[in-house]
Design a protein around this motif. Structure first.
Motif, PDB file in Angstrom:
ATOM      1  N   THR A   1      -3.698  -6.563   1.760  1.00 29.75           N
ATOM      2  CA  THR A   1      -3.018  -5.987   0.602  1.00 29.75           C
ATOM      3  C   THR A   1      -3.624  -4.616   0.359  1.00 29.75           C
ATOM      4  N   VAL A   2      -2.845  -3.725  -0.204  1.00 28.81           N
ATOM      5  CA  VAL A   2      -3.306  -2.352  -0.425  1.00 28.81           C
ATOM      6  C   VAL A   2      -4.564  -2.335  -1.287  1.00 28.81           C
ATOM      7  N   GLU A   3      -4.550  -3.111  -2.362  1.00 30.84           N
ATOM      8  CA  GLU A   3      -5.678  -3.112  -3.302  1.00 30.84           C
ATOM      9  C   GLU A   3      -6.963  -3.596  -2.629  1.00 30.84           C
ATOM     10  N   ASP A   4      -6.875  -4.712  -1.914  1.00 34.14           N
ATOM     11  CA  ASP A   4      -8.067  -5.271  -1.264  1.00 34.14           C
ATOM     12  C   ASP A   4      -8.587  -4.348  -0.172  1.00 34.14           C
TER      13      ASP A   4
ATOM     14  N   GLU B   1     -10.158  -1.174  -1.715  1.00 29.32           N
ATOM     15  CA  GLU B   1     -11.443  -1.506  -2.351  1.00 29.32           C
ATOM     16  C   GLU B   1     -12.530  -1.719  -1.300  1.00 29.32           C
TER      17      GLU B   1
ATOM     18  N   SER C   1     -13.569   1.715  -0.045  1.00 27.45           N
ATOM     19  CA  SER C   1     -14.090   2.659  -1.041  1.00 27.45           C
ATOM     20  C   SER C   1     -15.610   2.580  -1.196  1.00 27.45           C
TER      21      SER C   1
ATOM     22  N   LYS D   1      -0.336   4.115   1.409  1.00 29.31           N
ATOM     23  CA  LYS D   1      -0.766   3.726   0.061  1.00 29.31           C
ATOM     24  C   LYS D   1      -2.284   3.591  -0.013  1.00 29.31           C
ATOM     25  N   VAL D   2      -2.880   3.031   1.042  1.00 31.79           N
ATOM     26  CA  VAL D   2      -4.345   2.924   1.090  1.00 31.79           C
ATOM     27  C   VAL D   2      -4.960   4.322   1.084  1.00 31.79           C
TER      28      VAL D   2
ATOM     29  N   ALA E   1      -4.734   5.938  -2.298  1.00 29.21           N
ATOM     30  CA  ALA E   1      -5.671   5.326  -3.242  1.00 29.21           C
ATOM     31  C   ALA E   1      -7.081   5.866  -3.030  1.00 29.21           C
TER      32      ALA E   1
ATOM     33  N   GLN F   1      -9.612   8.631  -5.391  1.00 28.45           N
ATOM     34  CA  GLN F   1     -11.014   8.391  -5.748  1.00 28.45           C
ATOM     35  C   GLN F   1     -11.923   9.518  -5.272  1.00 28.45           C
TER      36      GLN F   1
END
Length: 696
Positions: free
Chosen positions: A83-86, A89, A92, A193-194, A197, A201
């Protein structure tokens, strides 16, 4: 020496070669160790145990057998945390994030990168350009190693060698190849998207690629596809070092602060993961979308259409970031290419014949019309209310044999009562002449017309092969009354089609198939009964097959051109025609792809449900009668959404290449032939999600 050993063990006998590659190809490092052991075993068996049959290639399977998953393929990515969020993160946590370029940040709409070289052949007008381009690159790398001790050849060196060997000007070749890369390369939506994101940051992002294309060109390609703000781009041909050896990673490491934490993301387990870790990077593996799905995709296809089909399906389902329903994937994987190809076939037929209007028959024509109108806006098309049941009733006066065959003999031994049969035929008034339907209750029933006695036939009893002739005889004695009951619907249908075909001399009726009865009955009524000045041609997806009770029912119309078939018929794609078995519900599986959320159409009249917006000369309004909707409406919408997304993806990527829309019926069948493997296990599981009515 290495090549000599390889040629001896692998290429000396075609049977050993094919068996080895069957195991070796598309496997990871662990799997390849197994394949090497298998190769040694093959050679021991051949040379030491005298198993000479191994020199012969195995007989090819007629149809591909794949172990299809019982859950949506896209779920594999969700389970792996794609997933993009995982993913963002996870990355990052590092000071510098490095990405591979091709098959990670950038996709091509092909299952193999070299498929792009087919299009060079179109530009150059010469045979075998793909093979020549691949061969000359390999030879250029060999020359580079001899001269400079590494294989990182430049784009210009490849084309200079091609120019020397073929006479094709290098500058022209490089220009066309760059143009093709620009045309076909697009951003991986998940990674974009990654990337965004991480940029938000303020992370430092670089790219490291083993590639022959110039660094400046790759930078422009990334920028064009949304990857702006890169700190630096490292390309192997510019440095004479590559990721595979680890030398390029070392060079990158030297240019970065020693205290910086680094992570590299890529799709190659060896060069992007193992070598990156060996050189001081952390590594995150992004599974190659084409490699991991190879066990499920159809491969028995023509090279260009097959490569494009697999690439588009794999890129969407395996890129991560989205999980689709199994119904959606049924539409996307197995219906998308078929619907796209069928619509293109219809369009080409209309271009080469004087067709003035396309009539998409309900309900199979629903998704077909939507796709066709998207692809060819402005053409004269209409969604026409028509069904086998309605057509059979309208034709009862002119073809009683088919009337009884469809409504009676196709319904025997299915647990359907005589009363339900009469209701389906709109003949409820005749039930009054049967026991438990009116006053009749004797051992025999007398016909209202002739007074002839018939054995007892009750409304409540089931229609079987034992009593079907009794029911037919009963209906025969009431046939004038039956035709009279249908005449109002006849007149309403005539008014309906008179408006739809006003000013049209030639029209085509589009349907799924199979005998072509829908289009042919409409043609008969329009031309011979209603005497409208319009000729109707039937365009169907597929025909009856050898497994039908009447396999050649429509052959004369296929021969004279009154019917045209896309997928298969007695005269083309005969292997598919023989494979297609209605007794195994193949008709149902294809019809499921074209399922509609519209209600079942029952017939025409001047009283009833929805207005058709048409009035007869005497001022009566044509009304349309409908039945229920199919079950699992959400599932039907998902199938349609999958089909539409495939058509959108394919059309977007190949909009400049008109010839890519010449999709043969055999190629359109290939995904469904895979789905039909292993005794139709996948298709049976899919059909259970829906309750589809068979026959009329």
């Amino acid at each position: 020496m290495r090549m000599r050993i390889y040629n001896f063990l692998v290429n000396r006998h075609s049977g050993i070669r094919s068996r080895y590659h069957k195991i070796h190809d598309h496997r990871g490092t662990g799997g390849r160790l197994v394949s090497y052991a298998y190769l040694l075993l093959l050679n021991v068996c051949y040379y030491c145990l005298f198993c000479r049959f191994l020199a012969r290639e195995e007989a090819a399977e007629i149809y591909e057998e794949k172990q299809l998953p019982e859950e949506p393929e896209s779920m594999f990515c969700t389970k792996e945390g794609l997933t993009v969020e995982d993913f963002a993160e996870r990355l990052s946590k590092y000071d510098v994030i490095s990405f591979d370029v091709f098959d990670t940040l950038i996709f091509r709409p092909f299952s193999a990168p070299a498929d792009l070289f087919y299009f060079l052949g179109d530009r150059l007008g010469l045979l075998d350009i793909k093979r020549i381009r691949v061969e000359q690159e390999a030879l250029a790398r060999r020359d580079c190693f001899r001269e400079r001790g590494h294989y990182e050849v430049t784009f210009q060196e490849i084309w200079k060698r091609i120019e020397r060997e073929t006479g094709i000007p290098a500058e022209k070749g490089m220009l066309w190849e760059r143009e093709l890369e620009e045309e076909f390369c697009y951003a991986n939506p998940f990674m974009l998207k990654v990337f965004d994101a991480l940029r938000a940051q303020g992370k430092k992002i670089i790219c490291i690629s083993d590639m022959y294309l110039p660094q400046a060109f790759l930078g422009e390609l990334l920028e064009k596809n949304g990857y702006s703000g890169l700190e630096k781009l490292y390309v192997s041909c510019e440095y004479g070092k590559n990721k595979g050896s680890g030398e390029l990673y070392k060079r990158v490491r030297e240019e970065l602060p020693p205290e910086a934490s680094l992570v590299h993301v890529g799709d190659n387990e060896q060069s992007d993961v193992k070598m990156a870790e060996r050189c001081g990077f952390q590594a995150v593996y992004y599974p190659n979308v084409n490699k991991r799905s190879s066990d499920y995709r159809a491969c028995d296809m023509s090279p260009l259409t097959g490569g494009a089909y697999r690439g588009i399906v794999n890129n969407r389902l395996y890129r991560g970031g989205a999980a689709y329903s199994i119904e959606y994937e049924y539409g996307f994987i197995y219906g998308g290419l078929f619907v796209l190809g069928y619509c293109c076939f219809i369009h080409e037929y209309c271009r080469s014949h004087p067709i003035e209007k396309l009539l998409f028959l309900s309900r199979d024509g629903d998704i077909l019309k939507e796709v066709y109108d998207r692809m060819y806006p402005g053409e004269n098309t209409a969604y026409i209310y028509w069904s086998r049941g309605a057509a059979t009733k309208l034709m009862a006066e002119y073809d009683s044999y088919d009337y009884f065959r469809r409504y009676l003999y196709h319904k025997v031994n299915q647990g359907i009562s005589v009363g339900e049969i009469l209701e389906g035929m709109d003949l409820q008034p005749l039930g009054a002449f049967l026991p438990d339907g009116g006053d009749a209750s004797a051992e025999t029933v007398q016909s209202a017309k002739s007074g002839e006695p018939y054995p007892v036939l009750r409304l409540s009893e089931e229609l079987t092969d034992k009593n079907v002739d009794v029911l037919k005889s009963f209906l025969r004695t009431h046939y004038e009354e039956i035709c009279s009951i249908y005449r109002e619907g006849q007149k309403a249908a005539e008014v309906y089609f008179e408006k739809e075909l006003k000013g049209i001399n030639r029209a085509a009726a589009v349907d799924i198939g199979w005998a072509g009865s829908g289009a042919l009955s409409l043609s008969y009524l329009v031309e011979k009964v209603w005497k409208l000045p319009c000729q109707i041609t039937g365009i169907i997806a597929g025909t009856n097959t050898i497994h039908n009770a009447e396999p050649d029912a429509g052959e004369i119309f296929l021969q004279n051109g009154k019917l045209v078939s896309y997928l298969f018929s007695q005269s083309h794609n005969r292997d598919v025609m023989k494979k297609h078995d209605p007794d195994k519900d193949y008709n149902v599986y294809w019809e499921l792809l074209l399922s509609s959320c519209q209600r079942k159409f029952l017939g025409y009249g001047f009283e009833g449900e929805e207005s058709a917006g048409i009035c007869s000369e005497d001022g009566r309004e044509v009304r349309l009668r409908f039945g229920n909707r199919d079950e699992n409406q959400e599932g039907i919408r998902e199938i349609r959404r999958g089909i539409l997304d495939f058509v959108t993806d394919y059309s977007e990527h190949f909009k400049k290449e008109a010839f890519m829309f010449r999709i043969s019926g055999r190629d359109a069948c290939a995904p469904m032939l895979v789905a039909a493997g292993r005794n139709e296990k996948y298709l049976k599981a899919m059909a259970k999600r829906f309750a589809l009515e068979k026959g009329v």
